[in-house]
Design an enzyme around this catalytic site. Structure first.
Site, PDB file in Angstrom:
ATOM      1  N   PHE A 159      38.103  37.004  45.213  1.00 29.04           N
ATOM      2  CA  PHE A 159      36.932  36.695  44.381  1.00 29.04           C
ATOM      3  C   PHE A 159      36.884  35.237  43.922  1.00 29.04           C
ATOM      4  O   PHE A 159      35.831  34.747  43.535  1.00 29.04           O
ATOM      5  CB  PHE A 159      36.919  37.613  43.136  1.00 29.04           C
ATOM      6  CG  PHE A 159      37.836  37.131  42.039  1.00 29.04           C
ATOM      7  CD1 PHE A 159      37.405  36.153  41.134  1.00 29.04           C
ATOM      8  CD2 PHE A 159      39.130  37.609  41.910  1.00 29.04           C
ATOM      9  CE1 PHE A 159      38.258  35.691  40.136  1.00 29.04           C
ATOM     10  CE2 PHE A 159      39.979  37.150  40.927  1.00 29.04           C
ATOM     11  CZ  PHE A 159      39.536  36.179  40.038  1.00 29.04           C
ATOM     12  N   LYS A 183      34.834  40.564  55.459  1.00 32.12           N
ATOM     13  CA  LYS A 183      34.785  41.502  54.320  1.00 32.12           C
ATOM     14  C   LYS A 183      34.984  40.654  53.062  1.00 32.12           C
ATOM     15  O   LYS A 183      36.093  40.363  52.671  1.00 32.12           O
ATOM     16  CB  LYS A 183      35.912  42.541  54.471  1.00 32.12           C
ATOM     17  CG  LYS A 183      35.673  43.881  53.814  1.00 32.12           C
ATOM     18  CD  LYS A 183      35.460  43.846  52.317  1.00 32.12           C
ATOM     19  CE  LYS A 183      36.718  43.611  51.518  1.00 32.12           C
ATOM     20  NZ  LYS A 183      36.420  43.404  50.071  1.00 32.12           N
ATOM     21  N   GLU A 186      34.339  42.217  46.812  1.00 31.37           N
ATOM     22  CA  GLU A 186      33.281  43.082  46.277  1.00 31.37           C
ATOM     23  C   GLU A 186      32.849  42.620  44.877  1.00 31.37           C
ATOM     24  O   GLU A 186      31.848  43.101  44.354  1.00 31.37           O
ATOM     25  CB  GLU A 186      33.746  44.548  46.251  1.00 31.37           C
ATOM     26  CG  GLU A 186      34.855  44.871  45.261  1.00 31.37           C
ATOM     27  CD  GLU A 186      36.259  44.499  45.753  1.00 31.37           C
ATOM     28  OE1 GLU A 186      36.392  43.570  46.559  1.00 31.37           O
ATOM     29  OE2 GLU A 186      37.218  45.147  45.291  1.00 31.37           O
ATOM     30  N   SER A 236      45.808  38.661  46.690  1.00 32.56           N
ATOM     31  CA  SER A 236      47.062  38.842  45.956  1.00 32.56           C
ATOM     32  C   SER A 236      48.210  39.195  46.905  1.00 32.56           C
ATOM     33  O   SER A 236      47.989  39.701  48.013  1.00 32.56           O
ATOM     34  CB  SER A 236      46.890  39.961  44.921  1.00 32.56           C
ATOM     35  OG  SER A 236      46.628  41.173  45.602  1.00 32.56           O
ATOM     36  N   CYS A 291      44.265  29.868  43.013  1.00 27.93           N
ATOM     37  CA  CYS A 291      45.613  30.142  43.530  1.00 27.93           C
ATOM     38  C   CYS A 291      46.483  28.905  43.412  1.00 27.93           C
ATOM     39  O   CYS A 291      47.699  28.986  43.478  1.00 27.93           O
ATOM     40  CB  CYS A 291      45.548  30.589  44.979  1.00 27.93           C
ATOM     41  SG  CYS A 291      45.053  29.271  46.081  1.00 27.93           S
ATOM     42  N   GLU A 391      51.915  36.582  37.909  1.00 25.71           N
ATOM     43  CA  GLU A 391      50.787  35.654  38.053  1.00 25.71           C
ATOM     44  C   GLU A 391      49.745  36.059  37.017  1.00 25.71           C
ATOM     45  O   GLU A 391      49.232  37.181  37.058  1.00 25.71           O
ATOM     46  CB  GLU A 391      50.205  35.763  39.477  1.00 25.71           C
ATOM     47  CG  GLU A 391      49.085  34.784  39.736  1.00 25.71           C
ATOM     48  CD  GLU A 391      48.512  34.882  41.149  1.00 25.71           C
ATOM     49  OE1 GLU A 391      48.633  35.945  41.790  1.00 25.71           O
ATOM     50  OE2 GLU A 391      47.938  33.879  41.606  1.00 25.71           O
TER      51      GLU A 391
HETATM   52  P1  NAD Z   1      42.904  40.968  45.689  1.00 29.55           P
HETATM   53  O1  NAD Z   1      44.168  41.022  46.462  1.00 29.55           O
HETATM   54  O2  NAD Z   1      42.689  41.941  44.595  1.00 29.55           O
HETATM   55  O3  NAD Z   1      41.647  41.127  46.681  1.00 29.55           O
HETATM   56  C1  NAD Z   1      41.586  40.441  47.906  1.00 29.55           C
HETATM   57  C2  NAD Z   1      40.808  41.287  48.905  1.00 29.55           C
HETATM   58  O4  NAD Z   1      41.529  42.511  49.128  1.00 29.55           O
HETATM   59  C3  NAD Z   1      39.423  41.660  48.429  1.00 29.55           C
HETATM   60  O5  NAD Z   1      38.513  41.520  49.485  1.00 29.55           O
HETATM   61  C4  NAD Z   1      39.562  43.125  47.992  1.00 29.55           C
HETATM   62  O6  NAD Z   1      38.407  43.875  48.225  1.00 29.55           O
HETATM   63  C5  NAD Z   1      40.688  43.631  48.868  1.00 29.55           C
HETATM   64  N1  NAD Z   1      41.502  44.671  48.194  1.00 29.55           N
HETATM   65  C6  NAD Z   1      41.704  44.823  46.858  1.00 29.55           C
HETATM   66  N2  NAD Z   1      42.519  45.854  46.616  1.00 29.55           N
HETATM   67  C7  NAD Z   1      42.861  46.371  47.811  1.00 29.55           C
HETATM   68  C8  NAD Z   1      43.701  47.443  48.236  1.00 29.55           C
HETATM   69  N3  NAD Z   1      44.344  48.203  47.354  1.00 29.55           N
HETATM   70  N4  NAD Z   1      43.823  47.673  49.560  1.00 29.55           N
HETATM   71  C9  NAD Z   1      43.190  46.915  50.464  1.00 29.55           C
HETATM   72  N5  NAD Z   1      42.361  45.888  50.116  1.00 29.55           N
HETATM   73  C10 NAD Z   1      42.207  45.609  48.820  1.00 29.55           C
HETATM   74  O7  NAD Z   1      42.778  39.445  45.162  1.00 29.55           O
HETATM   75  P2  NAD Z   1      41.703  38.854  44.156  1.00 29.55           P
HETATM   76  O8  NAD Z   1      41.965  39.380  42.787  1.00 29.55           O
HETATM   77  O9  NAD Z   1      40.344  38.996  44.716  1.00 29.55           O
HETATM   78  O10 NAD Z   1      42.095  37.308  44.228  1.00 29.55           O
HETATM   79  C11 NAD Z   1      43.090  36.720  43.430  1.00 29.55           C
HETATM   80  C12 NAD Z   1      44.400  36.640  44.167  1.00 29.55           C
HETATM   81  O11 NAD Z   1      44.245  35.909  45.378  1.00 29.55           O
HETATM   82  C13 NAD Z   1      45.463  35.878  43.379  1.00 29.55           C
HETATM   83  O12 NAD Z   1      46.697  36.518  43.553  1.00 29.55           O
HETATM   84  C14 NAD Z   1      45.477  34.496  44.031  1.00 29.55           C
HETATM   85  O13 NAD Z   1      46.687  33.787  43.883  1.00 29.55           O
HETATM   86  C15 NAD Z   1      45.220  34.871  45.463  1.00 29.55           C
HETATM   87  N6  NAD Z   1      44.694  33.746  46.219  1.00 29.55           N
HETATM   88  C16 NAD Z   1      45.527  33.138  47.103  1.00 29.55           C
HETATM   89  C17 NAD Z   1      45.077  32.042  47.815  1.00 29.55           C
HETATM   90  C18 NAD Z   1      45.979  31.329  48.780  1.00 29.55           C
HETATM   91  O14 NAD Z   1      45.484  30.555  49.597  1.00 29.55           O
HETATM   92  N7  NAD Z   1      47.272  31.548  48.732  1.00 29.55           N
HETATM   93  C19 NAD Z   1      43.761  31.581  47.629  1.00 29.55           C
HETATM   94  C20 NAD Z   1      42.939  32.263  46.719  1.00 29.55           C
HETATM   95  C21 NAD Z   1      43.411  33.347  46.026  1.00 29.55           C
END
Ligand code: NAD
Length: 506
Positions: A159, A183, A186, A236, A291, A391
């Site tokens: 997000f 994808k 959401e 994450s 991130c 985090e």
């Molecule tokens: P998230 O992991 O909750 O969601 C990422 C994606 O996974 C979304 O599209 C979501 O719909 C999907 N998702 C969520 N729960 C899921 C599940 N149980 N099973 C399968 N898919 C699932 O992450 P977020 O909260 O949207 O973003 C923040 C996180 O992203 C932080 O940890 C941040 O550090 C990380 N991030 C990392 C980078 C990088 O380049 N290393 C860049 C941006 C964000």
């Protein structure tokens, strides 16, 4: 996140993109997209059905047959046009992004801009997707490589950068000759969808770019789908690890860029004003939801005396709705994120860290329902405390101390995450020591958020990354292509020189 609602006729719905058409989902599961500053419901996003995921992949598979043979110049020109369209729509894109995600308008433009840079890079594919050739590897024999596209690739995005991160993915995948299923998060898919509309307007043919929405079930369907060859994930560590394990088991090439706990070392010889300003911008900008946000500052030696100045400066930051002028810190993306961050601040207090600045209970006139948390600073933070180990992903800066650069480097390398880090110093020797010994993907020297420009690749160490190759830069061309090595001999005539039963090329 779970889907919670069914679509109401008065609220706009986010469409799927399948076969070049923006279509309404037939699902019964929907989720509200909510403005984090006001709680206004902006639209509803569908959680796509398995049949819709299958249709998106089938459309990408079909389009691949012709797209993979499209001339490299024709592919490049689409992205030249696309970068122009993004520039022309910058204000509109930033406004959509701020409304659904919360970050300030200038920062939303930055989000779009960092993605635009990757689109510009994609337009230079003619110089990137090049093979190698060795002439006369044996008598009359040449060997050369072809970098060929894989087929249908997929991207799953978080997000916090709803413009930049989708643009890390589909432009490079498509320009190298693949087709794509995206994808988006959401929580804030609207700016992503506007970017997809512009991509079609730029000339991306039907089926080459497809979009499905949803959460866990859709992500799992993508991981399992036999016609998807490669997946790029950003999010994450927990979800990324799951995606990596599930998709590699299904035989896919996978790259996962994941969670972070970014430390900055502040040496006592650093330029104080510059360093403190950089530190605060990197900790509290985007409400800490980057991130690459600095979430721990390790103050070395006498730099520990700068805590009161750091706190004073932080009090000057303006918290408010992202659309208002002069705002530095916008709201957190959701009520759940707000509660999680304030809960972690409570935990920090309970576990004995000193709360130097408390951003809980921050009310913004005119936006009383917003998910605001003000800049928060803890000192005396140590490994083992929840605010250090987890985090936080909010505007919370943890201050730790060290007596030497060695001690600070040791602390950072002992942390499970290795996404970004920075050192503030005037000493070239200290900076060089840091870049050599630190085990972190992105390293800044007097640069607090060292996100690489697109000629280089984003990377990460330890729990911050899985998979060998990163998004964008040279690495991503290898990620989205299969190297084929051709060894060729052309006979001048039919004069035979005997039969060779050895493995040698003669
Ligand atoms: P998230 O992991 O909750 O969601 C990422 C994606 O996974 C979304 O599209 C979501 O719909 C999907 N998702 C969520 N729960 C899921 C599940 N149980 N099973 C399968 N898919 C699932 O992450 P977020 O909260 O949207 O973003 C923040 C996180 O992203 C932080 O940890 C941040 O550090 C990380 N991030 C990392 C980078 C990088 O380049 N290393 C860049 C941006 C964000």
């Amino acid at each position: 996140m779970d889907a919670t609602t069914t679509p109401a006729t008065q609220v706009a719905t986010v469409k799927l993109l399948i076969g070049g058409q923006f279509v309404e989902s037939k699902t019964s599961e929907w989720r509200d997209i909510v403005n984090p500053a006001t709680q206004e419901v902006l639209a509803r996003v569908p959680f796509a059905t398995q049949a819709e995921v299958d249709a998106a992949v089938a459309s990408a598979k079909d389009a691949f047959k012709t797209w993979r043979k499209t001339a490299i110049g024709a592919r490049a020109r689409i992205f030249l046009k696309y970068q122009q369209l993004i520039r022309e729509h910058m204000g509109e894109l930033a406004a959509i992004l701020t409304a659904e995600q919360g970050k300030t308008l200038p920062d939303a433009e930055g989000d779009v801009f960092r993605g635009l840079e990757v689109v510009e890079h994609a337009a230079g594919i003619g110089n990137l997707q090049l093979g190698e050739l060795a002439n006369n590897v044996a008598n009359g024999v040449d060997t050369y490589t072809l970098l060929q596209p894989l087929g249908v690739c997929a991207g799953i995005t978080p997000f916090n950068f709803p413009a930049m991160i989708p643009l890390w993915m589909f432009p490079m995948a498509i320009v190298t000759g693949n087709t794509f299923v995206l994808k988006p998060s959401e929580q804030d898919p609207m700016v992503t969808m506007r970017l997809c509309e512009l991509a079609l307007e730029a000339g991306i043919p039907p089926g080459v770019l497809n979009v499905v929405h949803g959460g866990e079930a859709v992500v799992n369907a993508i991981c399992d789908h036999q016609d998807i060859k490669a997946i790029s994930f950003v999010g994450s560590t927990k979800v990324g690890t799951h995606v990596y394990n599930r998709a590699t088991l299904a035989g896919k090439r996978v790259q996962c860029m994941m969670g972070a706990k970014n430390h900055a070392i502040v040496m006592p010889d650093a330029h104080k004003e510059q360093s403190l300003n950089a530190l605060l911008g990197a900790s509290f900008g985007a409400a800490g939801q980057r991130c690459m946000a600095v979430s721990v500052a390790v103050l070395v030696g006498d730099a520990r005396k700068w805590i009161p100045d750091l706190v004073e400066k932080s009090k000057g930051l303006k918290v408010g709705a992202g659309i208002e002028k002069g705002v530095d810190v916008g709201p957190l993306v959701s009520c759940a994120a707000h509660d999680r961050v304030t809960g972690l601040i409570d935990r920090g207090v309970a576990e004995g860290a000193k709360l130097e600045l408390d951003g809980r209970k921050h009310s913004v006139p005119g936006y009383e329902k917003g998910n605001f948390v003000g800049p928060t600073i803890f000192s005396g933070v140590k490994p083992g405390m929840t605010i250090y180990d987890q985090e936080i992903f909010g505007p919370v800066l943890c201050l730790a101390g060290a007596d030497s650069i060695d001690e600070a480097i040791e602390m950072i390398n002992a942390n499970p995450n290795g996404n970004g880090t920075a050192i503030f110093t005037q000493s070239g020797a200290a900076a060089r020591r840091f870049q050599e010994d630190i085990d972190v993907g992105q390293v800044g020297i007097n640069v607090p958020i060292p996100v690489p420009v697109p000629m280089f690749s984003f990377t990460g160490s330890r729990a911050s990354k899985l998979g060998d190759l990163g998004p964008y830069g040279k690495q991503v061309v290898l990620f989205y292509t299969q190297t084929k090595t051709v060894t060729a001999r052309w006979f001048d005539d039919d004069t035979a020189h005997g039969l060779n039963t050895t493995i040698s090329l003669k």
